[in-house]
Design a protein around this motif. Sequence first.
Motif, PDB file in Angstrom:
ATOM      1  N   GLU A 144       0.155  10.573 -13.905  1.00  0.00           N
ATOM      2  CA  GLU A 144      -1.085   9.788 -13.949  1.00  0.00           C
ATOM      3  C   GLU A 144      -0.821   8.336 -13.551  1.00  0.00           C
ATOM      4  O   GLU A 144      -1.630   7.726 -12.842  1.00  0.00           O
ATOM      5  N   VAL A 145       0.297   7.799 -13.993  1.00  0.00           N
ATOM      6  CA  VAL A 145       0.659   6.425 -13.641  1.00  0.00           C
ATOM      7  C   VAL A 145       0.897   6.315 -12.139  1.00  0.00           C
ATOM      8  O   VAL A 145       0.425   5.376 -11.490  1.00  0.00           O
ATOM      9  N   ILE A 146       1.618   7.277 -11.586  1.00  0.00           N
ATOM     10  CA  ILE A 146       1.902   7.271 -10.144  1.00  0.00           C
ATOM     11  C   ILE A 146       0.611   7.374  -9.346  1.00  0.00           C
ATOM     12  O   ILE A 146       0.413   6.654  -8.360  1.00  0.00           O
ATOM     13  N   LYS A 147      -0.287   8.259  -9.761  1.00  0.00           N
ATOM     14  CA  LYS A 147      -1.561   8.409  -9.053  1.00  0.00           C
ATOM     15  C   LYS A 147      -2.383   7.125  -9.132  1.00  0.00           C
ATOM     16  O   LYS A 147      -2.951   6.669  -8.140  1.00  0.00           O
ATOM     17  N   SER A 148      -2.431   6.517 -10.318  1.00  0.00           N
ATOM     18  CA  SER A 148      -3.172   5.275 -10.493  1.00  0.00           C
ATOM     19  C   SER A 148      -2.604   4.170  -9.614  1.00  0.00           C
ATOM     20  O   SER A 148      -3.344   3.424  -8.962  1.00  0.00           O
ATOM     21  N   LEU A 149      -1.292   4.060  -9.572  1.00  0.00           N
ATOM     22  CA  LEU A 149      -0.628   3.057  -8.744  1.00  0.00           C
ATOM     23  C   LEU A 149      -0.932   3.291  -7.266  1.00  0.00           C
ATOM     24  O   LEU A 149      -1.284   2.362  -6.534  1.00  0.00           O
ATOM     25  N   SER A 150      -0.818   4.532  -6.846  1.00  0.00           N
ATOM     26  CA  SER A 150      -1.065   4.875  -5.450  1.00  0.00           C
ATOM     27  C   SER A 150      -2.524   4.610  -5.058  1.00  0.00           C
ATOM     28  O   SER A 150      -2.797   4.021  -4.002  1.00  0.00           O
ATOM     29  N   ASP A 151      -3.442   5.028  -5.907  1.00  0.00           N
ATOM     30  CA  ASP A 151      -4.864   4.808  -5.628  1.00  0.00           C
ATOM     31  C   ASP A 151      -5.191   3.317  -5.555  1.00  0.00           C
ATOM     32  O   ASP A 151      -5.919   2.868  -4.667  1.00  0.00           O
ATOM     33  N   SER A 152      -4.632   2.550  -6.493  1.00  0.00           N
ATOM     34  CA  SER A 152      -4.879   1.106  -6.512  1.00  0.00           C
ATOM     35  C   SER A 152      -4.315   0.435  -5.268  1.00  0.00           C
ATOM     36  O   SER A 152      -4.955  -0.444  -4.681  1.00  0.00           O
ATOM     37  N   GLU A 153      -3.127   0.863  -4.864  1.00  0.00           N
ATOM     38  CA  GLU A 153      -2.523   0.289  -3.662  1.00  0.00           C
ATOM     39  C   GLU A 153      -3.367   0.610  -2.428  1.00  0.00           C
ATOM     40  O   GLU A 153      -3.620  -0.265  -1.591  1.00  0.00           O
ATOM     41  N   ASP A 154      -3.840   1.838  -2.313  1.00  0.00           N
ATOM     42  CA  ASP A 154      -4.681   2.223  -1.174  1.00  0.00           C
ATOM     43  C   ASP A 154      -5.952   1.377  -1.125  1.00  0.00           C
ATOM     44  O   ASP A 154      -6.337   0.873  -0.061  1.00  0.00           O
ATOM     45  N   LYS A 155      -6.600   1.208  -2.273  1.00  0.00           N
ATOM     46  CA  LYS A 155      -7.832   0.411  -2.334  1.00  0.00           C
ATOM     47  C   LYS A 155      -7.568  -1.044  -1.970  1.00  0.00           C
ATOM     48  O   LYS A 155      -8.346  -1.665  -1.232  1.00  0.00           O
ATOM     49  N   LEU A 156      -6.473  -1.577  -2.488  1.00  0.00           N
ATOM     50  CA  LEU A 156      -6.136  -2.969  -2.205  1.00  0.00           C
ATOM     51  C   LEU A 156      -5.830  -3.177  -0.727  1.00  0.00           C
ATOM     52  O   LEU A 156      -6.299  -4.145  -0.115  1.00  0.00           O
ATOM     53  N   LEU A 157      -5.067  -2.272  -0.140  1.00  0.00           N
ATOM     54  CA  LEU A 157      -4.724  -2.410   1.276  1.00  0.00           C
ATOM     55  C   LEU A 157      -5.951  -2.345   2.174  1.00  0.00           C
ATOM     56  O   LEU A 157      -5.990  -2.995   3.233  1.00  0.00           O
ATOM     57  N   LYS A 158      -6.980  -1.600   1.760  1.00  0.00           N
ATOM     58  CA  LYS A 158      -8.221  -1.529   2.542  1.00  0.00           C
ATOM     59  C   LYS A 158      -8.975  -2.856   2.501  1.00  0.00           C
ATOM     60  O   LYS A 158      -9.718  -3.178   3.422  1.00  0.00           O
ATOM     61  N   LEU A 159      -8.784  -3.627   1.417  1.00  0.00           N
ATOM     62  CA  LEU A 159      -9.472  -4.908   1.277  1.00  0.00           C
ATOM     63  C   LEU A 159      -8.757  -6.043   2.004  1.00  0.00           C
ATOM     64  O   LEU A 159      -9.373  -7.048   2.343  1.00  0.00           O
ATOM     65  N   LEU A 160      -7.459  -5.875   2.240  1.00  0.00           N
ATOM     66  CA  LEU A 160      -6.669  -6.941   2.847  1.00  0.00           C
ATOM     67  C   LEU A 160      -6.638  -6.823   4.362  1.00  0.00           C
ATOM     68  O   LEU A 160      -6.771  -5.739   4.909  1.00  0.00           O
ATOM     69  N   THR A 161      -6.444  -7.967   5.000  1.00  0.00           N
ATOM     70  CA  THR A 161      -6.354  -7.974   6.456  1.00  0.00           C
ATOM     71  C   THR A 161      -5.118  -8.746   6.886  1.00  0.00           C
ATOM     72  O   THR A 161      -4.629  -9.613   6.157  1.00  0.00           O
ATOM     73  N   GLY A 162      -4.612  -8.433   8.038  1.00  0.00           N
ATOM     74  CA  GLY A 162      -3.532  -9.163   8.700  1.00  0.00           C
ATOM     75  C   GLY A 162      -2.458  -9.740   7.800  1.00  0.00           C
ATOM     76  O   GLY A 162      -1.646  -9.031   7.223  1.00  0.00           O
ATOM     77  N   THR A 163      -2.471 -11.074   7.685  1.00  0.00           N
ATOM     78  CA  THR A 163      -1.457 -11.804   6.937  1.00  0.00           C
ATOM     79  C   THR A 163      -1.451 -11.415   5.468  1.00  0.00           C
ATOM     80  O   THR A 163      -0.384 -11.303   4.855  1.00  0.00           O
ATOM     81  N   GLU A 164      -2.628 -11.194   4.902  1.00  0.00           N
ATOM     82  CA  GLU A 164      -2.716 -10.799   3.493  1.00  0.00           C
ATOM     83  C   GLU A 164      -2.015  -9.464   3.254  1.00  0.00           C
ATOM     84  O   GLU A 164      -1.289  -9.288   2.278  1.00  0.00           O
ATOM     85  N   LYS A 165      -2.252  -8.528   4.168  1.00  0.00           N
ATOM     86  CA  LYS A 165      -1.630  -7.207   4.063  1.00  0.00           C
ATOM     87  C   LYS A 165      -0.114  -7.312   4.189  1.00  0.00           C
ATOM     88  O   LYS A 165       0.622  -6.682   3.426  1.00  0.00           O
ATOM     89  N   GLU A 166       0.356  -8.118   5.137  1.00  0.00           N
ATOM     90  CA  GLU A 166       1.794  -8.311   5.310  1.00  0.00           C
ATOM     91  C   GLU A 166       2.410  -8.936   4.061  1.00  0.00           C
ATOM     92  O   GLU A 166       3.490  -8.526   3.621  1.00  0.00           O
ATOM     93  N   LEU A 167       1.733  -9.919   3.480  1.00  0.00           N
ATOM     94  CA  LEU A 167       2.217 -10.573   2.276  1.00  0.00           C
ATOM     95  C   LEU A 167       2.289  -9.578   1.113  1.00  0.00           C
ATOM     96  O   LEU A 167       3.281  -9.525   0.383  1.00  0.00           O
ATOM     97  N   PHE A 168       1.255  -8.755   0.972  1.00  0.00           N
ATOM     98  CA  PHE A 168       1.263  -7.749  -0.097  1.00  0.00           C
ATOM     99  C   PHE A 168       2.391  -6.742   0.109  1.00  0.00           C
ATOM    100  O   PHE A 168       3.072  -6.362  -0.843  1.00  0.00           O
ATOM    101  N   GLU A 169       2.599  -6.306   1.347  1.00  0.00           N
ATOM    102  CA  GLU A 169       3.668  -5.347   1.634  1.00  0.00           C
ATOM    103  C   GLU A 169       5.045  -5.954   1.358  1.00  0.00           C
ATOM    104  O   GLU A 169       5.927  -5.287   0.828  1.00  0.00           O
TER     105      GLU A 169
END
Length: 67
Positions: free
Chosen positions: A5-30
């Motif tokens: 459940e923790v892994i799924k929550s982490l993965s889902d949250s990361e997917d949602k966050l990456l969809k909100l970020l663009t360019g430099t923000e996405k690179e910084l998060f990665e």
Amino acid sequence: MLLSEVIKSLSDSEDKLLKLLTGTEKELFETFSKAQGDLNTFSNSDAFIDGFCLGMRIAIEVMEKQF
């Protein structure tokens, strides 16, 4: 909470966050995410080494004990 459940929550949250970020923000998060993963690896390795050394000290003490 189960590990799966923790892994799924982490993965889902990361997917949602990456969809909100663009360019430099996405690179910084990665970059942040990779650094966090590297830190976790070091921490886990240190914890394993500490536990192993403690186990060895206990084993040596038991072997040296006179019965």
